[in-house]
Structures are given as C-alpha cells and as structure tokens.
Design a protein around this motif. Structure first.
Motif, PDB file in Angstrom:
ATOM      1  N   VAL A 306       0.870  -1.176   0.000  1.00  0.00           N
ATOM      2  CA  VAL A 306       0.000   0.000   0.000  1.00  0.00           C
ATOM      3  C   VAL A 306       0.904   1.224   0.000  1.00  0.00           C
ATOM      4  N   VAL A 307       0.887   1.958  -1.087  1.00  0.00           N
ATOM      5  CA  VAL A 307       1.733   3.143  -1.241  1.00  0.00           C
ATOM      6  C   VAL A 307       0.894   4.369  -0.907  1.00  0.00           C
ATOM      7  N   VAL A 308       1.208   5.015   0.214  1.00  0.00           N
ATOM      8  CA  VAL A 308       0.486   6.214   0.641  1.00  0.00           C
ATOM      9  C   VAL A 308       1.338   7.409   0.240  1.00  0.00           C
ATOM     10  N   TYR A 309       0.910   8.081  -0.831  1.00  0.00           N
ATOM     11  CA  TYR A 309       1.676   9.215  -1.355  1.00  0.00           C
ATOM     12  C   TYR A 309       0.928  10.499  -1.014  1.00  0.00           C
ATOM     13  N   LEU A 310       1.251  11.039   0.162  1.00  0.00           N
ATOM     14  CA  LEU A 310       0.657  12.283   0.651  1.00  0.00           C
ATOM     15  C   LEU A 310       1.762  13.128   1.267  1.00  0.00           C
ATOM     16  N   THR A 311       1.469  14.405   1.487  1.00  0.00           N
ATOM     17  CA  THR A 311       2.466  15.314   2.034  1.00  0.00           C
ATOM     18  C   THR A 311       2.172  15.624   3.498  1.00  0.00           C
ATOM     19  N   ASN A 312       3.021  16.466   4.081  1.00  0.00           N
ATOM     20  CA  ASN A 312       2.816  16.943   5.451  1.00  0.00           C
ATOM     21  C   ASN A 312       2.155  18.320   5.468  1.00  0.00           C
ATOM     22  N   GLU A 313       1.546  18.708   4.338  1.00  0.00           N
ATOM     23  CA  GLU A 313       0.921  20.023   4.235  1.00  0.00           C
ATOM     24  C   GLU A 313      -0.589  19.889   4.448  1.00  0.00           C
ATOM     25  N   PRO A 314      -1.124  20.427   5.549  1.00  0.00           N
ATOM     26  CA  PRO A 314      -2.563  20.314   5.782  1.00  0.00           C
ATOM     27  C   PRO A 314      -3.390  21.190   4.847  1.00  0.00           C
ATOM     28  N   GLY A 315      -2.843  22.355   4.449  1.00  0.00           N
ATOM     29  CA  GLY A 315      -3.599  23.277   3.609  1.00  0.00           C
ATOM     30  C   GLY A 315      -4.606  24.077   4.419  1.00  0.00           C
ATOM     31  N   THR A 316      -5.416  24.817   3.708  1.00  0.00           N
ATOM     32  CA  THR A 316      -6.462  25.640   4.321  1.00  0.00           C
ATOM     33  C   THR A 316      -7.766  25.406   3.574  1.00  0.00           C
ATOM     34  N   ASN A 317      -8.847  26.028   4.051  1.00  0.00           N
ATOM     35  CA  ASN A 317     -10.129  25.900   3.350  1.00  0.00           C
ATOM     36  C   ASN A 317     -10.043  26.452   1.938  1.00  0.00           C
ATOM     37  N   ASP A 318      -9.286  27.539   1.773  1.00  0.00           N
ATOM     38  CA  ASP A 318      -9.142  28.147   0.447  1.00  0.00           C
ATOM     39  C   ASP A 318      -8.105  27.427  -0.405  1.00  0.00           C
ATOM     40  N   ASN A 319      -7.182  26.737   0.248  1.00  0.00           N
ATOM     41  CA  ASN A 319      -6.102  26.054  -0.465  1.00  0.00           C
ATOM     42  C   ASN A 319      -5.894  24.671   0.144  1.00  0.00           C
ATOM     43  N   PRO A 320      -6.897  23.773  -0.019  1.00  0.00           N
ATOM     44  CA  PRO A 320      -6.830  22.460   0.653  1.00  0.00           C
ATOM     45  C   PRO A 320      -5.719  21.591   0.091  1.00  0.00           C
ATOM     46  N   LYS A 321      -5.104  20.845   1.004  1.00  0.00           N
ATOM     47  CA  LYS A 321      -4.055  19.920   0.582  1.00  0.00           C
ATOM     48  C   LYS A 321      -4.321  18.543   1.190  1.00  0.00           C
ATOM     49  N   ASP A 322      -3.561  18.126   2.197  1.00  0.00           N
ATOM     50  CA  ASP A 322      -3.619  16.703   2.568  1.00  0.00           C
ATOM     51  C   ASP A 322      -4.206  16.393   3.937  1.00  0.00           C
ATOM     52  N   LEU A 323      -4.798  17.375   4.616  1.00  0.00           N
ATOM     53  CA  LEU A 323      -5.432  17.071   5.899  1.00  0.00           C
ATOM     54  C   LEU A 323      -6.603  16.106   5.708  1.00  0.00           C
ATOM     55  N   ASP A 324      -7.518  16.448   4.808  1.00  0.00           N
ATOM     56  CA  ASP A 324      -8.662  15.559   4.548  1.00  0.00           C
ATOM     57  C   ASP A 324      -8.251  14.229   3.923  1.00  0.00           C
ATOM     58  N   PRO A 325      -7.299  14.202   2.978  1.00  0.00           N
ATOM     59  CA  PRO A 325      -6.875  12.890   2.455  1.00  0.00           C
ATOM     60  C   PRO A 325      -6.329  11.948   3.526  1.00  0.00           C
ATOM     61  N   TRP A 326      -5.582  12.476   4.502  1.00  0.00           N
ATOM     62  CA  TRP A 326      -5.120  11.612   5.584  1.00  0.00           C
ATOM     63  C   TRP A 326      -6.299  11.065   6.376  1.00  0.00           C
ATOM     64  N   GLN A 327      -7.286  11.934   6.637  1.00  0.00           N
ATOM     65  CA  GLN A 327      -8.450  11.477   7.398  1.00  0.00           C
ATOM     66  C   GLN A 327      -9.252  10.445   6.610  1.00  0.00           C
ATOM     67  N   LEU A 328      -9.405  10.665   5.312  1.00  0.00           N
ATOM     68  CA  LEU A 328     -10.166   9.728   4.493  1.00  0.00           C
ATOM     69  C   LEU A 328      -9.429   8.394   4.336  1.00  0.00           C
ATOM     70  N   LEU A 329      -8.096   8.421   4.414  1.00  0.00           N
ATOM     71  CA  LEU A 329      -7.353   7.161   4.412  1.00  0.00           C
ATOM     72  C   LEU A 329      -7.738   6.318   5.617  1.00  0.00           C
ATOM     73  N   ASP A 330      -7.848   6.967   6.771  1.00  0.00           N
ATOM     74  CA  ASP A 330      -8.281   6.252   7.966  1.00  0.00           C
ATOM     75  C   ASP A 330      -9.657   5.627   7.758  1.00  0.00           C
ATOM     76  N   VAL A 331     -10.571   6.369   7.135  1.00  0.00           N
ATOM     77  CA  VAL A 331     -11.920   5.847   6.896  1.00  0.00           C
ATOM     78  C   VAL A 331     -11.872   4.671   5.926  1.00  0.00           C
ATOM     79  N   SER A 332     -11.108   4.830   4.854  1.00  0.00           N
ATOM     80  CA  SER A 332     -11.062   3.801   3.803  1.00  0.00           C
ATOM     81  C   SER A 332     -10.330   2.538   4.213  1.00  0.00           C
ATOM     82  N   PHE A 333      -9.444   2.636   5.211  1.00  0.00           N
ATOM     83  CA  PHE A 333      -8.513   1.526   5.400  1.00  0.00           C
ATOM     84  C   PHE A 333      -9.178   0.254   5.886  1.00  0.00           C
ATOM     85  N   SER A 334     -10.347   0.354   6.508  1.00  0.00           N
ATOM     86  CA  SER A 334     -11.026  -0.892   6.888  1.00  0.00           C
ATOM     87  C   SER A 334     -11.337  -1.719   5.653  1.00  0.00           C
TER      88      SER A 334
END
Length: 683
Positions: A306-334
């Motif tokens: 499983v290759v998780v290719y994400l950054t350490n940049e959370p981003g902002t509401n106006d400039n979203p980056k990887d905060l939500d993708p990390w959270q969605l990975l947790d949801v998807s991983f089951s």
C-alpha cells in the motif's frame, strides 16, 4: 597415500556390500505448527486495580503467578504516581509514589515495567475541564521521560503524542536502552499532518507500534493500519485489548480478538487492559493460545504494497491539501485492509513503491476542486501502472488530468481525459453493485467520489451506483490496473477489492467479518453474518475450529469445493479458523545405491558407497508449496536450502557407515523426511 588406501578399501567395501542384504530406508511425514509463544502484559490504566489488592507486593505476585511478563502502569491517569519535579512545577496533582514499590517488586520477580504517560498529550489535545496543572512543553515532556528513566523503567508508553515529541523522546529512550511504545489510534494521521509532519516521520521514531483493539466493529479492520505501518517501517507490532463493558464486553470476546491477532500477525507481546479484580481473576493468559495453536504458522504470503503518497501540508479551506486525504485514508482503510487480507496477501505501507511486491494499492490526493491544486505523481508510481502486477488507485479528491503523469495513469486505468467534479456526500451511504450483488461502497460519515460515467470509461466497469438520477462508475478495470472511485470507503467495499485482487477468490459477498485468508484463514464476526469465501490455495479438505463469544469451542474437518468455496453463518463475536489440509512428499535423488568417486556415479550397488565428496540432493512436492529442505548427517543439520533445486555438497572428513537424511518443509509447517545409510571414505 590416499590412492593406495582407496585401492585397498574399495574392493573390501564392494565385497561387503555385494554380500549384504539390501538396507531399507524410510520416508516420514510430520505435521508441525510454528513455534510461537507470545508474552502477556497487563495494563493497569489507573490505580483502581492495584488498590483492589492489599499491597503492591500482592498485586505483583498475582500478576507473576498469572504468567504476565510486563506490567504497563499508567503513572499519571489524572494525578501522578511518582516523584516528578517537572509535574510539580506545572501544578499537576500528586497522588503518591507507587512506582518505586512497583519497580522493586516487579524486577525482583524478573518482570518488566512500562510506564504510560499518555495524559501529557491529553492535556494538549483534550484539556478536560477541571483538570489542574499547566500544559507541558516539549521540554517538559522530555524531562518527565528522563525522570522515569532514572527510576529504572523498562519502557515508555503513550498515545496521542504530538509529532515533534516523538524524536526527542525516542532519542532519550535509545540512549538508555528503554523501549518506546506508541499506541496507535486512527486520528494519528490527521493530527500529524496538522502539525506539518506525517505518520511515516512520527512512527519512525519509536520502537513498537501497538493496536488498541477495543471495539467489536470495523475498527478492528481499520486498526490493521498500525501493523501495516510497522511492517513497512521495520518496527515491532504488539496488541492490546479490553474486556470492559465499554469495550469488548467480556473476557471470552477479548480472548477471541487476541487469537485473531495471534494468527494474523503473531505479536510478541499481548496486553490485557483490566480495570477490576473480578476480570483479573477470570482472565488466564495461558488459556488463549492452546485453542488455536495448530493454526499459528510461519506462512509465506504474497505481499501487497500500500503506497500512501501524501504530504505533510494540511492546507487551508481556500487552499486544501492533505489534511482531509489523511483522514479519508483512515476511513477507507477498513475496506483496503480487509479486501487485501481476505485475498491471501500481507500488507506493507510505504511512502514509495517497494521493488519486490506482488501487488500494489496506491492512495494519493489527486487534486482539490480544480486543476490548480494537484499532487502530481512521481515516475516511480507511474511506472507501476506499466508493469505486470495488479495495481489499484484510489484518490482522495478529484482525479486530475492536466499533468503528463496523470494523463499517463488515466490512460492505463481506462478513463478518458474529461474533467470531473467530485461529489461530497455526508450521512448518505453510496450503494454499489458488483457482480450483481449490492454492497455499500462508501459509508454514512462522509465521502468523496468523482462523477465518472460509464461513457467516460475505456476499460471494464465493474461496479456502478445511482446518485442524483445518474449512473456513475465506482470501480474500473483496464488490464491489471484498477481505479477505485471514492475516498471514505465503507468496510463492505472490501468485498469487490478482495474478489478483484483474488482473481475470483476472496470474499464472494459482503459480510461482517474481519477476514484473513491463506493456508490458515481467520474470520472474526463483528455481528451476525453470512460468510462466503473462496480460499487462495488449492485444497480438497479443511480443518476448522469455531469459538463463539461465550468461549464454546467446536472443531472438525470438512470437504472443500474449490469451485463454490466455503459457506457459513457466524454469530456475533465468533472466531472461525480454517486450515487447508495438504500433503507433502520428499525423495532423495542422490546418492542412489551406487558407487561414487568424487561425486561421480561409477556403478550400481545394493547400497551407497562413496569415495571422496558427494552432492546430496532431493526433490519435494507439496500442496502448499515447499519452503525449504534441510540436510542432515547422523542427526546433525548441516545445511538448509530454501531454493530448488535442493542440494548440498558433503565434503567433510568421514569414514565408515553414516546416516544421511533430508527434510522438506512446506508453507503449512508440515515436514516430510527420508533417510539413507551410506558407506563413505573421504580423507
């Protein structure tokens, strides 16, 4: 001189062997399980359990007599229970010094003591109302760790630590030979990203990663992310569970969850978090393993990276980056974990592709809302889609098209270059249809998926959904490349993932089972559920054991139909174990009953006579493959060969009659052997 001796001895030995009766040699088959003896620890989350005993000595003696090797002591649940100038300065409430007597008695008994300091992080992340004391700085945390190390603790344990706390704490532990244990929880990934770090960076700075397997739901599959990170980072994996009413609800249910993890991962340490004396008395660590001992194997399985290719940049509401993708990975991983493991694969999570994996599952951001905020793919990931291994792709937001590498990947997964909007769904499960069977593709919390219609697909559309009056493609396959549309996958999406990766094997319908398949397969039912599975190895019969939530054990054997698979109905909390029954055969191909001179066959005899060196070789076949072949002389193992053709050159000073033997081992732990008496003359 050697030639003269040989000229004298050869006719003597030839005469002897022509005149002797033919000496029979035998073949034997044994059936062995892996040598696995986990150590058990007890976690005293507060001081209530200890206070149920008359003294600390009585508590430690009771733990020792139960067979516990480690006591995990929460030294600061609310008050702190050791002398700490740092916590005193911060104004935390002091209880009493319980740690000194605990360490003295435990070390006297040869037991280890780990101290849990998770409350330091709780003070930062939660800071419950009415909790006295100031929030610790990173320097304060290191000072507390130094104080505990000076006490003589064997390990430091925590959960919810901030990302920048890991490196200095790990450094202090390494300097002092103290084990640093992190209890992983799903929120870790989001918190670390919000702190401009990643789970890879944080988890690299500890010795051990532990799951807290508390709840009888798909969290048990989601928690597989912890041993998957541990495997990818070469860290040890341990597990902990709890029988309390808010957790698994009973001792027997906790034991079944422990057994599941034993078969899945063989953790070195298994912890029981016990709150009261009655549960302490009821739980017997020595009763956990025997019921499943025959099912614990050193089994080699194919690897899905499983290759998780994400950054350490959370981003902002106006400039979203990887905060939500990390959270969605947790949801998807089951779904990801259960789909992969029910197909007969092991999992390693890495940030870049491994070279030797058998399949890949790539999880990455994609782009947010438009083509201006894209995480482009490196060539190392793009090249996976041009290989011959099965490779899955899941993006956490929009599927990009504007970069050359994303265009290449789009072509490989069979989706045209249209620009797609992403639907956001909340409290609205998305139902899919795979092979005519309905399942929940994305769960009811929140999820995202691209508005890809079947007309946008050049490959096969394997699963679809109806949403807002239109039909959308949920799973697309083009050759060996698969696109899973949607982030925030429901646990039941493991059904199509398993079937695709297993090439028709794996789960045949949705079920509420934490599933792992192989020569040994495990299924833990988080609710009453049907189970229909096709196993990844050929076998005609199965050994099975079923342990229900009350600890009742049934065992037996059954015929297995490879075309239809295995079908059952499991009650909530039931653990089912299946083991394929297979055969193994071995034969010694050299030396035959002949005269050999310096490894060259000269003439047939009634027994083997060897002058000089000799290559001993064997052949083996097994229903579950051959793991290795070992070569013995007079009961002493001389060489172990893990690759066919299996052979060993015997070139030692030897004279007279000796017994040589070969032993073949299959992936199930079965052993077949053949031995032979030979005469040898090798100076």
């Amino acid at each position: 001189m050697k030639k003269i001796v040989a000229m004298i001895l050869v006719p003597v030995m030839l005469f002897s062997y022509y005149g002797d009766a033919y000496h029979e040699y035998g073949r034997h088959t044994e059936f062995n399980s892996a040598s696995y003896e986990p150590m058990f620890g007890i976690h005293s989350d507060g001081v209530e359990l200890i206070e149920d005993f008359d003294s600390m000595d009585e508590f430690v003696d009771a733990c020792y007599n139960k067979g516990y090797s480690v006591i995990l002591f929460n030294a600061l649940p609310w008050e702190y229970y050791f002398v700490s100038p740092t916590l005193e300065r911060l104004g935390w409430e002091f209880g009493e010094d319980m740690l000194t007597s605990l360490l003295d008695k435990a070390h006297e008994k040869g037991m280890k003591v780990f101290v849990d300091i998770q409350s330091l992080a709780w003070k930062v992340r939660e800071d419950y109302e009415g909790w006295p004391g100031d929030t610790p700085s990173i320097g304060d945390v290191v000072s507390v760790v130094e104080e505990l190390i000076s006490y003589g603790v064997d390990g430091i344990s925590e959960e919810e630590f901030l990302a920048d706390w890991f490196p200095p704490v790990y450094e202090k532990c390494i300097e002092s030979g103290v084990t640093y244990l992190h209890k992983g929880i799903p929120y870790d990934m989001v918190w670390f990203c919000n702190e401009s770090s990643t789970v890879f960076d944080a988890f690299s700075n500890c010795n051990v990663l532990m799951t807290e397997d508390y709840y009888m739901n798909d969290d048990l599959a989601r928690n597989c992310i912890i041993p998957s990170f541990a495997s990818g980072l070469n860290r040890s994996y341990w597990m902990k569970s709890c029988p309390d009413d808010w957790a698994l609800g009973s001792i027997e249910n906790m034991k079944n969850v422990m057994r599941m993890r034993m078969v899945q991962y063989k953790p070195q340490y298994i912890f029981a978090m016990i709150y009261d004396r009655s549960d302490f008395e009821e739980f017997d660590p020595s009763s956990v393993l025997p019921a499943i001992q025959d099912y614990v194997l050193d089994e080699e399985k194919p690897l899905c990276n499983v290759v998780v290719y994400l950054t350490n940049e959370p981003g902002t509401n106006d400039n979203p980056k990887d905060l939500d993708p990390w959270q969605l990975l947790d949801v998807s991983f089951s779904a990801i974990a259960n789909g992969i493991m029910s197909s007969g694969y092991n999992i390693k999570i890495t940030s870049s592709p491994l070279q030797n994996a058998d399949a890949y599952y790539v999880y990455t951001r994609g782009g947010w809302w438009d083509e201006t905020n894209i995480l482009d793919l490196p060539d190392s990931i793009v090249s996976l889609f041009y290989g011959n291994k099965t490779v899955f792709l899941e993006v956490a937001a929009n599927l990009p098209v504007s970069t050359p590498n994303w265009q290449k990947v789009r072509g490989r997964i069979g989706i045209d270059n249209s620009i797609f909007d992403a639907f956001f769904a909340e409290n609205e499960p998305i139902k899919g249809n795979y092979n005519g069977i309905s399942y929940t593709h994305m769960g009811s919390d929140w999820c995202l998926f691209n508005e890809i219609k079947p007309s946008n697909v050049n490959g096969e559309v394997l699963s679809t959904c109806s949403y807002n009056g239109s039909t959308y493609a949920l799973i697309v396959k083009n050759g060996n490349c698969i696109f899973v549309n949607g982030a925030g996958l429901d646990f039941n999406a493991s059904f199509p993932i398993s079937s695709i990766l297993g090439v028709g094997n794996g789960l045949q319908s949705p079920c509420k089972c934490i599933s792992t398949t192989g020569i040994v397969s495990t299924f833990y039912a988080t609710g009453d559920t049907p189970l229909h599975i096709k196993l990844p190895y050929p076998t005609s019969s199965l050994q099975w054991t079923k342990i229900d939530i009350n600890g009742n054990v049934q065992s037996g054997s059954a015929q297995y139909d490879e075309e239809y698979g295995y079908n059952d109905y499991l009650g909530e909390g039931t653990l089912l174990l299946l083991k394929g029954i297979g055969g193994i055969n071995v034969s010694m191909s050299k030396p035959a009953n002949s005269l050999y001179i310096n490894d060259r066959e000269i003439m047939p005899l009634k027994s083997a006579v060897i002058i000089g060196r000799i290559t001993i070789s064997g052949e083996a076949t097994g229903d579950f493959g051959i793991k290795s072949m070992a070569f013995y002389v007079d009961g002493e193992m001389k060489y172990n060969d893990s690759e066919a053709p299996y052979a060993w050159l015997w070139d030692e000073h030897s004279l007279g009659r000796h017994e040589i033997m070969i032993k073949a081992y299959d992936m199930e732990g079965n052993v077949a052997s053949e031995e032979k008496e030979v005469w040898i003359f090798n100076l």
